[in-house]
Design an enzyme around this catalytic site. Sequence first.
Site, mmCIF file in Angstrom:
data_model
loop_
_atom_site.group_PDB
_atom_site.id
_atom_site.type_symbol
_atom_site.label_atom_id
_atom_site.label_comp_id
_atom_site.label_asym_id
_atom_site.label_seq_id
_atom_site.Cartn_x
_atom_site.Cartn_y
_atom_site.Cartn_z
ATOM 1 N N ASP A 154 -11.006 -9.146 9.394
ATOM 2 C CA ASP A 154 -10.772 -8.000 8.510
ATOM 3 C C ASP A 154 -12.106 -7.307 8.196
ATOM 4 O O ASP A 154 -12.216 -6.080 8.275
ATOM 5 C CB ASP A 154 -10.092 -8.517 7.232
ATOM 6 N N LYS B 37 -13.584 -3.427 9.264
ATOM 7 C CA LYS B 37 -14.107 -2.482 8.267
ATOM 8 C C LYS B 37 -15.569 -2.141 8.560
ATOM 9 O O LYS B 37 -15.977 -0.985 8.458
ATOM 10 C CB LYS B 37 -13.982 -3.070 6.860
ATOM 11 N N GLY C 214 -4.970 -3.869 -3.019
ATOM 12 C CA GLY C 214 -3.947 -3.727 -4.057
ATOM 13 C C GLY C 214 -3.236 -2.398 -3.953
ATOM 14 O O GLY C 214 -3.750 -1.430 -3.360
ATOM 15 N N VAL D 112 0.821 -1.212 0.000
ATOM 16 C CA VAL D 112 0.000 0.000 0.000
ATOM 17 C C VAL D 112 0.861 1.272 0.000
ATOM 18 O O VAL D 112 0.653 2.181 -0.816
ATOM 19 C CB VAL D 112 -0.979 -0.021 1.198
ATOM 20 N N GLU E 75 -9.748 7.065 4.509
ATOM 21 C CA GLU E 75 -10.448 6.454 3.362
ATOM 22 C C GLU E 75 -9.868 5.083 3.011
ATOM 23 O O GLU E 75 -10.593 4.157 2.633
ATOM 24 C CB GLU E 75 -10.330 7.390 2.141
ATOM 25 N N LYS F 169 -6.796 -0.385 9.128
ATOM 26 C CA LYS F 169 -8.181 -0.596 9.604
ATOM 27 C C LYS F 169 -8.233 -1.081 11.043
ATOM 28 O O LYS F 169 -9.094 -0.683 11.809
ATOM 29 C CB LYS F 169 -8.939 -1.537 8.677
ATOM 30 N N GLY G 183 -1.253 -15.687 -4.712
ATOM 31 C CA GLY G 183 -1.055 -14.420 -4.004
ATOM 32 C C GLY G 183 -2.349 -13.708 -3.660
ATOM 33 O O GLY G 183 -2.343 -12.555 -3.220
ATOM 34 N N GLY H 216 -10.353 -0.489 -0.014
ATOM 35 C CA GLY H 216 -9.321 -0.029 -0.951
ATOM 36 C C GLY H 216 -9.713 1.137 -1.820
ATOM 37 O O GLY H 216 -9.916 2.259 -1.345
ATOM 38 N N GLU I 285 -3.219 -14.548 2.026
ATOM 39 C CA GLU I 285 -1.973 -14.467 2.799
ATOM 40 C C GLU I 285 -1.547 -15.875 3.245
ATOM 41 O O GLU I 285 -2.388 -16.771 3.365
ATOM 42 C CB GLU I 285 -2.209 -13.664 4.081
HETATM 43 N N1 HSE Z 1 -7.065 -8.547 3.029
HETATM 44 C C1 HSE Z 1 -8.054 -7.654 2.557
HETATM 45 C C2 HSE Z 1 -9.000 -8.338 1.597
HETATM 46 C C3 HSE Z 1 -7.488 -6.469 1.838
HETATM 47 O O1 HSE Z 1 -8.790 -9.504 1.262
HETATM 48 O O2 HSE Z 1 -9.955 -7.700 1.200
HETATM 49 C C4 HSE Z 1 -7.075 -5.360 2.719
HETATM 50 O O3 HSE Z 1 -8.122 -4.911 3.500
#
Ligand code: HSE
Length: 426
Positions: A201, A205, A302, A14, A129, A105, A187, A134, A190
Amino acid sequence: MKKIGVAILGLGVVGGGAYKILTEHREFYKKNHNLDISVEGVIERNRERALSLGIEESKIASNIAEICSNSEIDIVVETLGGIEPAKSYVLASLNSGKSVVTSNKELYCKYSHELEAVAKKNGCGLYFEATCVGGVPVIRTLLDSLQGNKISSLTGIINGTTNYILTKMTDCGASYEDVLKEAQKLGYAEANPTSDVEGFDAVYKLSILSSISFHTKIPYTEIYREGITGVDPADIRCGKQLGYVMKLLAIGKSGENGIEVRVHPAFVKSSHPLASVNDSYNAVYLTGDGVEDVMLYGRGAGALPTGSAIVADIIYCATHQGDNYSTFKNTEKAAPNTKFIKNFESQYYLRLSVKDKTGTLSKIMSQFSKHGIGISEVMQEKAADGKVPLMLLTHTTFENEVKKLVEEINASKEAAEVLSVIRVVS
Ligand code: HSE
């Protein structure tokens, strides 16, 4: 021309993306925004990486104090991720009078109250933001473009990794484990996928998005969470036959009875706009009282999509006089008297394995009716080994009633066993 000096903390995917956009578009911003934005400092453990991006040796700082004391730097971009040292660096930057733009986040979700208080005390901006979805401009849309609305709901596909996995499971009928391995090779996932696949995650958010939508802090601890690790391809296949697609949804609703926030796999009707959001794409579907329905769609992760969100915040910070703090009193907890609805209402899909014996079906139906759960659709597959796969869609009912029903059926296993329960979003 206004000169803006930026520091970037962390030149991973990022931070590196933001650096690339800033340097390649420098002339464009001079011409169109009357801003000369230059990167005046970075913190990056991997010196080689910083040098390979074209950063001068003299701009690589050894510690945060060097960034804080550099009068050429106006805005600090934090793209380190995680809590420490990111939190200490952000607080040090704000305390030295520099505005902060973050993509973190987890940090913003857990500590926005603390960070914002320090930003306010120092008259600095705090922009985020890039923390959610993203390149999809959902935060500014909620804060600015839709600020005249009362937002009643948001439903999002806000994690690209899980959307990629579920899309591939849907397309190929493969198991979760096989698709995850493939996604890691390519890829898309993770090496340690826990935060994505277990829904953390998405929870971070959703906490950020629902706080700004509903004008009170929505602590992440209030959000119901279920990941995709238990998703069975059999359910994806049966859902398809019933006209549904499986997605990991983040749902936030605010109404007279309270606030409902949850992240879990769900069936979405194949005609719903969210059903066609595939692969690693993200989307957020918002409902406001004036605007009605709005859907934002795009790349949720990305280097360049998230870099785009960071650069937008830098330009916003450089061109706006007032700093846009939360509309609500940003505290650690939700505003007093906020009610979180845990026993929410939904439609449900249940997959049962039913004994192929006279009378079992009527026994099951009477159990549904005892809990006041109506059935809207039934699908049965061929019996094998004395058992019949039975798929049921319920009318809208309460979560707790479904839980009690499942416990009851599974306790005796006399007539049937419940193999899966999936919420259905109509
Ligand atoms: N790991 C997150 C996703 C991206 O797969 O959406 C970054 O927030």
